[in-house]
Design a protein around this motif. Structure first.
Motif, PDB file in Angstrom:
ATOM      1  N   SER A 196       0.804  -1.048   0.099  1.00 36.68           N
ATOM      2  CA  SER A 196       0.054   0.142   0.079  1.00 36.68           C
ATOM      3  C   SER A 196       0.814   1.033   0.067  1.00 36.68           C
ATOM      4  N   VAL A 197       0.424   2.186  -0.580  1.00 40.06           N
ATOM      5  CA  VAL A 197       1.324   3.566  -0.717  1.00 40.06           C
ATOM      6  C   VAL A 197       1.420   4.160   0.996  1.00 40.06           C
ATOM      7  N   ASP A 198       0.256   3.874   1.589  1.00 35.28           N
ATOM      8  CA  ASP A 198       0.229   4.398   2.911  1.00 35.28           C
ATOM      9  C   ASP A 198       1.536   3.658   3.742  1.00 35.28           C
ATOM     10  N   GLU A 199       1.834   2.624   3.300  1.00 36.20           N
ATOM     11  CA  GLU A 199       3.010   2.140   4.158  1.00 36.20           C
ATOM     12  C   GLU A 199       4.229   3.229   4.081  1.00 36.20           C
ATOM     13  N   LEU A 200       4.137   3.975   3.214  1.00 35.97           N
ATOM     14  CA  LEU A 200       5.539   4.764   3.363  1.00 35.97           C
ATOM     15  C   LEU A 200       5.410   5.570   4.502  1.00 35.97           C
ATOM     16  N   LEU A 201       4.297   5.742   5.297  1.00 37.76           N
ATOM     17  CA  LEU A 201       4.153   6.529   6.688  1.00 37.76           C
ATOM     18  C   LEU A 201       4.866   5.804   7.528  1.00 37.76           C
ATOM     19  N   GLU A 202       5.614   4.576   7.413  1.00 43.70           N
ATOM     20  CA  GLU A 202       6.204   3.626   8.210  1.00 43.70           C
ATOM     21  C   GLU A 202       7.685   4.054   7.993  1.00 43.70           C
ATOM     22  N   VAL A 203       7.984   4.986   7.259  1.00 39.40           N
ATOM     23  CA  VAL A 203       9.532   5.119   6.680  1.00 39.40           C
ATOM     24  C   VAL A 203       9.635   6.599   7.408  1.00 39.40           C
ATOM     25  N   LYS A 204      10.706   6.296   8.283  1.00 41.67           N
ATOM     26  CA  LYS A 204      11.153   7.651   8.891  1.00 41.67           C
ATOM     27  C   LYS A 204      11.540   8.611   8.047  1.00 41.67           C
ATOM     28  N   GLY A 205      10.841   9.838   8.442  1.00 38.68           N
ATOM     29  CA  GLY A 205      10.997  11.169   7.693  1.00 38.68           C
ATOM     30  C   GLY A 205       9.768  11.287   6.566  1.00 38.68           C
ATOM     31  N   ILE A 206       8.897  10.448   6.398  1.00 42.73           N
ATOM     32  CA  ILE A 206       7.703  10.499   5.573  1.00 42.73           C
ATOM     33  C   ILE A 206       6.587  10.683   6.409  1.00 42.73           C
ATOM     34  N   GLY A 207       5.826  11.753   6.160  1.00 47.93           N
ATOM     35  CA  GLY A 207       4.664  12.366   6.942  1.00 47.93           C
ATOM     36  C   GLY A 207       3.477  12.270   5.918  1.00 47.93           C
TER      37      GLY A 207
END
Length: 106
Positions: free
Chosen positions: A80-91
């Motif tokens: 899911s594109v929303d998984e990017l929120l799990e990456v440090k620095g991605i809000g």
């Protein structure tokens, strides 16, 4: 003669007008703007390298691009594109700015 000159200028204006009105319809971006603004192609989160992520996504520098690739390598493909929120620095704001540019093809 005055009528001939005016008629010629009017004809010339009519001939040039379509060129002028269509010449500025292309998308223009400021110098130094991310390539994402210049293209419509999506960036595949599951195959793009860090340089591509940095170059194609708004607000993604080298550190965030490296973090996205590291997350993918540690946790597997994004589902899911929303998984990017799990990456440090991605809000949320950064994700929302790039959401339309992201793809998840395996």
């Amino acid at each position: 003669m005055r009528t001939t000159v005016l008629s010629s200028l009017f004809a010339l204006a009519l001939a040039v007008t379509p060129l002028v009105s269509t010449a500025n319809t292309g998308a223009h971006t400021a110098p130094g703007a991310p390539a994402a603004a210049n293209s419509l192609a999506k960036v595949n989160l599951n195959s793009a390298d860090a340089d591509t992520l940095r170059r194609e996504l708004a607000g993604i520098g080298q550190a965030k691009a490296d973090a996205i690739v590291a997350h993918r390598e540690a946790h597997g493909a994004f589902t899911s594109v929303d998984e990017l929120l799990e990456v440090k620095g991605i809000g949320k704001a950064l994700l929302d700015r790039n959401r339309d540019r992201l793809a998840l093809n395996p």
